[in-house]
Design a protein around this motif. Sequence first.
Motif, PDB file in Angstrom:
ATOM      1  N   PHE A 109       0.815  -1.212   0.000  1.00 59.29           N
ATOM      2  CA  PHE A 109       0.000   0.000   0.000  1.00 59.29           C
ATOM      3  C   PHE A 109       0.851   1.266   0.000  1.00 59.29           C
ATOM      4  O   PHE A 109       1.887   1.319   0.660  1.00 59.29           O
ATOM      5  N   PHE A 110       0.378   2.284  -0.715  1.00 51.24           N
ATOM      6  CA  PHE A 110       0.994   3.612  -0.700  1.00 51.24           C
ATOM      7  C   PHE A 110      -0.100   4.648  -0.617  1.00 51.24           C
ATOM      8  O   PHE A 110      -1.065   4.552  -1.386  1.00 51.24           O
ATOM      9  N   PRO A 111      -0.003   5.606   0.258  1.00 49.31           N
ATOM     10  CA  PRO A 111       0.948   5.615   1.355  1.00 49.31           C
ATOM     11  C   PRO A 111       0.496   4.645   2.443  1.00 49.31           C
ATOM     12  O   PRO A 111      -0.695   4.374   2.591  1.00 49.31           O
ATOM     13  N   LEU A 112       1.451   4.165   3.175  1.00 46.52           N
ATOM     14  CA  LEU A 112       1.171   3.359   4.353  1.00 46.52           C
ATOM     15  C   LEU A 112       1.934   3.989   5.505  1.00 46.52           C
ATOM     16  O   LEU A 112       3.136   4.239   5.398  1.00 46.52           O
ATOM     17  N   VAL A 113       1.220   4.242   6.570  1.00 45.61           N
ATOM     18  CA  VAL A 113       1.810   4.821   7.771  1.00 45.61           C
ATOM     19  C   VAL A 113       1.722   3.754   8.856  1.00 45.61           C
ATOM     20  O   VAL A 113       0.631   3.328   9.227  1.00 45.61           O
ATOM     21  N   VAL A 114       2.890   3.316   9.316  1.00 44.10           N
ATOM     22  CA  VAL A 114       2.959   2.253  10.315  1.00 44.10           C
ATOM     23  C   VAL A 114       3.486   2.852  11.614  1.00 44.10           C
ATOM     24  O   VAL A 114       4.559   3.453  11.634  1.00 44.10           O
ATOM     25  N   VAL A 115       2.726   2.684  12.667  1.00 44.20           N
ATOM     26  CA  VAL A 115       3.142   3.156  13.986  1.00 44.20           C
ATOM     27  C   VAL A 115       3.839   1.990  14.678  1.00 44.20           C
ATOM     28  O   VAL A 115       3.260   0.911  14.829  1.00 44.20           O
ATOM     29  N   LEU A 116       5.090   2.231  15.070  1.00 41.73           N
ATOM     30  CA  LEU A 116       5.911   1.198  15.703  1.00 41.73           C
ATOM     31  C   LEU A 116       6.311   1.634  17.102  1.00 41.73           C
ATOM     32  O   LEU A 116       6.488   2.832  17.363  1.00 41.73           O
ATOM     33  N   ASP A 117       6.491   0.655  17.990  1.00 39.46           N
ATOM     34  CA  ASP A 117       7.073   1.011  19.285  1.00 39.46           C
ATOM     35  C   ASP A 117       8.583   1.178  19.095  1.00 39.46           C
ATOM     36  O   ASP A 117       9.109   0.985  17.988  1.00 39.46           O
ATOM     37  N   LYS A 118       9.267   1.533  20.151  1.00 37.73           N
ATOM     38  CA  LYS A 118      10.701   1.820  20.058  1.00 37.73           C
ATOM     39  C   LYS A 118      11.532   0.608  19.655  1.00 37.73           C
ATOM     40  O   LYS A 118      12.670   0.749  19.222  1.00 37.73           O
ATOM     41  N   ASP A 119      10.957  -0.592  19.757  1.00 34.14           N
ATOM     42  CA  ASP A 119      11.663  -1.812  19.364  1.00 34.14           C
ATOM     43  C   ASP A 119      11.305  -2.283  17.959  1.00 34.14           C
ATOM     44  O   ASP A 119      11.813  -3.300  17.496  1.00 34.14           O
ATOM     45  N   GLY A 120      10.391  -1.573  17.291  1.00 31.70           N
ATOM     46  CA  GLY A 120      10.014  -1.936  15.938  1.00 31.70           C
ATOM     47  C   GLY A 120       8.791  -2.823  15.836  1.00 31.70           C
ATOM     48  O   GLY A 120       8.477  -3.326  14.766  1.00 31.70           O
ATOM     49  N   LYS A 121       8.057  -3.006  16.936  1.00 31.18           N
ATOM     50  CA  LYS A 121       6.830  -3.800  16.923  1.00 31.18           C
ATOM     51  C   LYS A 121       5.671  -2.929  16.420  1.00 31.18           C
ATOM     52  O   LYS A 121       5.507  -1.786  16.844  1.00 31.18           O
ATOM     53  N   VAL A 122       4.874  -3.487  15.520  1.00 28.03           N
ATOM     54  CA  VAL A 122       3.759  -2.744  14.934  1.00 28.03           C
ATOM     55  C   VAL A 122       2.661  -2.515  15.971  1.00 28.03           C
ATOM     56  O   VAL A 122       2.178  -3.453  16.602  1.00 28.03           O
ATOM     57  N   LEU A 123       2.270  -1.246  16.116  1.00 26.59           N
ATOM     58  CA  LEU A 123       1.177  -0.869  17.013  1.00 26.59           C
ATOM     59  C   LEU A 123      -0.101  -0.575  16.230  1.00 26.59           C
ATOM     60  O   LEU A 123      -1.193  -0.686  16.774  1.00 26.59           O
ATOM     61  N   GLY A 124       0.062  -0.172  14.974  1.00 21.70           N
ATOM     62  CA  GLY A 124      -1.098   0.141  14.146  1.00 21.70           C
ATOM     63  C   GLY A 124      -0.677   0.644  12.783  1.00 21.70           C
ATOM     64  O   GLY A 124       0.496   0.953  12.561  1.00 21.70           O
ATOM     65  N   GLU A 125      -1.648   0.702  11.879  1.00 19.76           N
ATOM     66  CA  GLU A 125      -1.407   1.162  10.517  1.00 19.76           C
ATOM     67  C   GLU A 125      -2.538   2.067  10.065  1.00 19.76           C
ATOM     68  O   GLU A 125      -3.679   1.878  10.471  1.00 19.76           O
ATOM     69  N   THR A 126      -2.206   3.004   9.196  1.00 17.46           N
ATOM     70  CA  THR A 126      -3.200   3.867   8.575  1.00 17.46           C
ATOM     71  C   THR A 126      -2.654   4.311   7.228  1.00 17.46           C
ATOM     72  O   THR A 126      -1.593   3.854   6.803  1.00 17.46           O
ATOM     73  N   GLY A 127      -3.369   5.188   6.592  1.00 15.71           N
ATOM     74  CA  GLY A 127      -2.942   5.692   5.293  1.00 15.71           C
ATOM     75  C   GLY A 127      -3.396   7.125   5.141  1.00 15.71           C
ATOM     76  O   GLY A 127      -3.546   7.850   6.116  1.00 15.71           O
ATOM     77  N   TYR A 128      -3.649   7.516   3.907  1.00 19.28           N
ATOM     78  CA  TYR A 128      -4.126   8.869   3.645  1.00 19.28           C
ATOM     79  C   TYR A 128      -5.605   8.976   3.972  1.00 19.28           C
ATOM     80  O   TYR A 128      -6.396   8.102   3.633  1.00 19.28           O
ATOM     81  N   LYS A 129      -5.928  10.051   4.642  1.00 17.51           N
ATOM     82  CA  LYS A 129      -7.318  10.409   4.900  1.00 17.51           C
ATOM     83  C   LYS A 129      -7.420  11.915   4.749  1.00 17.51           C
ATOM     84  O   LYS A 129      -6.518  12.639   5.152  1.00 17.51           O
ATOM     85  N   LYS A 130      -8.512  12.373   4.196  1.00 18.81           N
ATOM     86  CA  LYS A 130      -8.758  13.812   4.098  1.00 18.81           C
ATOM     87  C   LYS A 130      -9.182  14.274   5.483  1.00 18.81           C
ATOM     88  O   LYS A 130     -10.329  14.079   5.895  1.00 18.81           O
ATOM     89  N   THR A 131      -8.232  14.828   6.239  1.00 19.62           N
ATOM     90  CA  THR A 131      -8.499  15.213   7.616  1.00 19.62           C
ATOM     91  C   THR A 131      -7.559  16.348   8.010  1.00 19.62           C
ATOM     92  O   THR A 131      -6.717  16.769   7.225  1.00 19.62           O
ATOM     93  N   THR A 132      -7.678  16.780   9.232  1.00 15.48           N
ATOM     94  CA  THR A 132      -6.801  17.839   9.732  1.00 15.48           C
ATOM     95  C   THR A 132      -5.553  17.219  10.366  1.00 15.48           C
ATOM     96  O   THR A 132      -5.579  16.045  10.776  1.00 15.48           O
ATOM     97  N   PRO A 133      -4.485  17.986  10.489  1.00 11.41           N
ATOM     98  CA  PRO A 133      -3.298  17.468  11.179  1.00 11.41           C
ATOM     99  C   PRO A 133      -3.603  17.024  12.606  1.00 11.41           C
ATOM    100  O   PRO A 133      -3.097  15.993  13.058  1.00 11.41           O
ATOM    101  N   VAL A 134      -4.436  17.753  13.306  1.00 10.76           N
ATOM    102  CA  VAL A 134      -4.773  17.401  14.691  1.00 10.76           C
ATOM    103  C   VAL A 134      -5.513  16.059  14.741  1.00 10.76           C
ATOM    104  O   VAL A 134      -5.209  15.203  15.582  1.00 10.76           O
ATOM    105  N   SER A 135      -6.455  15.855  13.838  1.00 12.50           N
ATOM    106  CA  SER A 135      -7.174  14.577  13.794  1.00 12.50           C
ATOM    107  C   SER A 135      -6.236  13.433  13.427  1.00 12.50           C
ATOM    108  O   SER A 135      -6.369  12.326  13.950  1.00 12.50           O
ATOM    109  N   TYR A 136      -5.286  13.703  12.542  1.00 16.11           N
ATOM    110  CA  TYR A 136      -4.332  12.662  12.159  1.00 16.11           C
ATOM    111  C   TYR A 136      -3.439  12.305  13.345  1.00 16.11           C
ATOM    112  O   TYR A 136      -3.162  11.134  13.597  1.00 16.11           O
TER     113      TYR A 136
END
Length: 145
Positions: A109-136
């Motif tokens: 997927f592009f774009p893919l935004v992967v949230v990782l903990d400090k050790d590289g473990k996946v906490l969650g994923e998202t992508g593009y959404k028409k939203t505000t920076p604060v909501s993102y």
Amino acid sequence: MNKITIVIFFLIGLSTTYAQDWQTDFLKAKEIASQENKPIILVFQGSDWCIPCMKLNKEVWNTNTFKEYAKEHYVMLQADFPRKKKNKLSKEQQNTNAKLFETYNKKGFFPLVVVLDKDGKVLGETGYKKTTPVSYIDELNAFIK
């Protein structure tokens, strides 16, 4: 100095003040994340061909709201896959990004935004959404808590 020179220096200073501190080396990003106890935001993008990637850059990553927040709360890691010859990455960076892709973006997927903990473990994923920076930011933070 003439007025044009002053304006140029001002704009250069402004752009460096708010420049996003993107990492491109996963090991360095993990090291920083461990030292500063921050999550890693890994972004897979095609900077010169992926329209949603460009929109995410413009609407979220490049906003002062996001940059200021990210500087204090995230380690930003970019895995870019440009297609245009003029934007070609070094072989070493291409290999680094390919390894990240194999590990964290198996569906391609592009774009893919992967949230990782400090050790590289996946906490969650998202992508593009028409939203505000604060909501993102809220969405990214929901994966961390």
